[in-house]
Design a protein around this motif. Structure first.
Motif, PDB file in Angstrom:
ATOM      1  N   UNK A 147     122.492  45.836  -2.001  1.00 34.79           N
ATOM      2  CA  UNK A 147     122.708  44.408  -2.208  1.00 34.79           C
ATOM      3  C   UNK A 147     123.458  44.190  -3.518  1.00 34.79           C
ATOM      4  N   UNK A 148     124.046  43.023  -3.656  1.00 37.27           N
ATOM      5  CA  UNK A 148     124.750  42.698  -4.904  1.00 37.27           C
ATOM      6  C   UNK A 148     123.804  42.779  -6.097  1.00 37.27           C
ATOM      7  N   UNK A 149     122.559  42.367  -5.881  1.00 38.49           N
ATOM      8  CA  UNK A 149     121.561  42.416  -6.958  1.00 38.49           C
ATOM      9  C   UNK A 149     121.320  43.866  -7.393  1.00 38.49           C
ATOM     10  N   UNK A 150     121.191  44.771  -6.407  1.00 40.12           N
ATOM     11  CA  UNK A 150     120.988  46.186  -6.728  1.00 40.12           C
ATOM     12  C   UNK A 150     122.233  46.787  -7.391  1.00 40.12           C
ATOM     13  N   UNK A 151     123.404  46.407  -6.917  1.00 45.38           N
ATOM     14  CA  UNK A 151     124.636  46.913  -7.520  1.00 45.38           C
ATOM     15  C   UNK A 151     124.755  46.473  -8.976  1.00 45.38           C
ATOM     16  N   UNK A 152     124.400  45.226  -9.255  1.00 43.38           N
ATOM     17  CA  UNK A 152     124.436  44.731 -10.638  1.00 43.38           C
ATOM     18  C   UNK A 152     123.409  45.466 -11.498  1.00 43.38           C
ATOM     19  N   UNK A 159     114.408  54.127  -5.322  1.00 40.16           N
ATOM     20  CA  UNK A 159     114.028  53.086  -4.366  1.00 40.16           C
ATOM     21  C   UNK A 159     115.094  52.946  -3.288  1.00 40.16           C
ATOM     22  N   UNK A 160     116.368  52.957  -3.694  1.00 37.66           N
ATOM     23  CA  UNK A 160     117.449  52.810  -2.721  1.00 37.66           C
ATOM     24  C   UNK A 160     117.534  54.000  -1.771  1.00 37.66           C
ATOM     25  N   UNK A 161     117.188  55.180  -2.270  1.00 40.14           N
ATOM     26  CA  UNK A 161     117.219  56.372  -1.424  1.00 40.14           C
ATOM     27  C   UNK A 161     115.955  56.499  -0.574  1.00 40.14           C
ATOM     28  N   UNK A 162     114.981  55.642  -0.849  1.00 36.84           N
ATOM     29  CA  UNK A 162     113.748  55.649  -0.068  1.00 36.84           C
ATOM     30  C   UNK A 162     112.808  56.789  -0.426  1.00 36.84           C
TER      31      UNK A 162
END
Length: 86
Positions: free
Chosen positions: A23-28, A82-85
Protein backbone atom coordinates in the motif's frame (compact mmCIF):
# COMPACT_ATOMS: atom_id res chain seq x y z
CA UNK A 1 29.52 -5.37 9.60
CA UNK A 2 27.06 -5.53 12.45
CA UNK A 3 24.34 -8.14 12.51
CA UNK A 4 21.64 -5.46 12.39
CA UNK A 5 23.21 -3.83 9.34
CA UNK A 6 23.41 -7.21 7.58
CA UNK A 7 19.73 -7.89 8.36
CA UNK A 8 18.83 -4.40 7.13
CA UNK A 9 20.64 -4.96 3.83
CA UNK A 10 19.00 -8.38 3.41
CA UNK A 11 15.58 -6.84 4.11
CA UNK A 12 16.21 -4.32 1.29
CA UNK A 13 16.72 -7.27 -1.07
CA UNK A 14 13.80 -9.27 0.34
CA UNK A 15 11.31 -6.44 -0.07
CA UNK A 16 12.01 -6.43 -3.82
CA UNK A 17 10.75 -10.03 -4.01
CA UNK A 18 7.20 -9.10 -2.98
CA UNK A 19 4.68 -10.31 -5.54
CA UNK A 20 2.01 -7.80 -4.50
CA UNK A 21 2.63 -4.05 -4.46
CA UNK A 22 2.51 -2.70 -0.89
CA UNK A 23 0.00 0.00 0.00
CA UNK A 24 1.04 3.62 -0.36
CA UNK A 25 1.17 3.83 3.44
CA UNK A 26 3.59 0.87 3.60
CA UNK A 27 5.69 2.29 0.76
CA UNK A 28 5.99 5.62 2.59
CA UNK A 29 6.94 3.78 5.79
CA UNK A 30 9.64 1.82 3.97
CA UNK A 31 10.96 4.95 2.26
CA UNK A 32 11.02 7.11 5.37
CA UNK A 33 12.57 4.42 7.59
CA UNK A 34 15.22 3.68 4.96
CA UNK A 35 16.09 7.37 4.61
CA UNK A 36 16.19 7.88 8.39
CA UNK A 37 18.42 4.82 8.85
CA UNK A 38 20.83 5.76 6.07
CA UNK A 39 20.78 9.59 5.97
CA UNK A 40 19.51 10.67 9.41
CA UNK A 41 17.05 13.52 9.90
CA UNK A 42 15.36 15.06 6.87
CA UNK A 43 17.21 17.93 5.21
CA UNK A 44 16.23 20.59 2.73
CA UNK A 45 12.94 22.33 2.19
CA UNK A 46 9.54 20.74 1.81
CA UNK A 47 8.50 20.23 -1.84
CA UNK A 48 5.80 22.50 -3.24
CA UNK A 49 2.09 21.72 -3.44
CA UNK A 50 2.30 20.46 -7.01
CA UNK A 51 4.83 17.76 -6.10
CA UNK A 52 2.40 15.59 -4.13
CA UNK A 53 4.59 12.47 -4.13
CA UNK A 54 7.71 14.36 -3.06
CA UNK A 55 5.72 16.17 -0.40
CA UNK A 56 4.29 12.91 1.01
CA UNK A 57 7.78 11.37 1.12
CA UNK A 58 9.23 14.46 2.81
CA UNK A 59 6.42 14.55 5.40
CA UNK A 60 6.77 10.83 6.20
CA UNK A 61 10.52 11.21 6.67
CA UNK A 62 10.13 14.42 8.71
CA UNK A 63 7.87 12.56 11.20
CA UNK A 64 10.86 10.37 12.10
CA UNK A 65 13.07 13.32 13.08
CA UNK A 66 15.20 12.40 16.06
CA UNK A 67 14.85 8.63 15.54
CA UNK A 68 18.23 6.90 15.85
CA UNK A 69 19.53 5.03 12.81
CA UNK A 70 19.52 1.67 14.61
CA UNK A 71 15.90 2.10 15.67
CA UNK A 72 14.90 3.06 12.12
CA UNK A 73 16.63 -0.10 10.85
CA UNK A 74 14.73 -2.24 13.38
CA UNK A 75 11.42 -0.62 12.40
CA UNK A 76 12.24 -1.15 8.70
CA UNK A 77 12.89 -4.84 9.40
CA UNK A 78 9.52 -5.10 11.18
CA UNK A 79 7.65 -3.60 8.21
CA UNK A 80 9.44 -5.89 5.73
CA UNK A 81 8.72 -8.97 7.88
CA UNK A 82 5.05 -8.04 8.08
CA UNK A 83 4.84 -7.51 4.32
CA UNK A 84 6.55 -10.84 3.67
CA UNK A 85 4.15 -12.54 6.07
CA UNK A 86 6.83 -13.82 8.45
Amino acid sequence: MSDLKAQFEQAQKDVKTLTKRPSNEDLLALYSLFKQATDGDVKGSRPGMLDMVGRAKYDAWAKLKGTKGEQAMKNYLSVVERLLGK
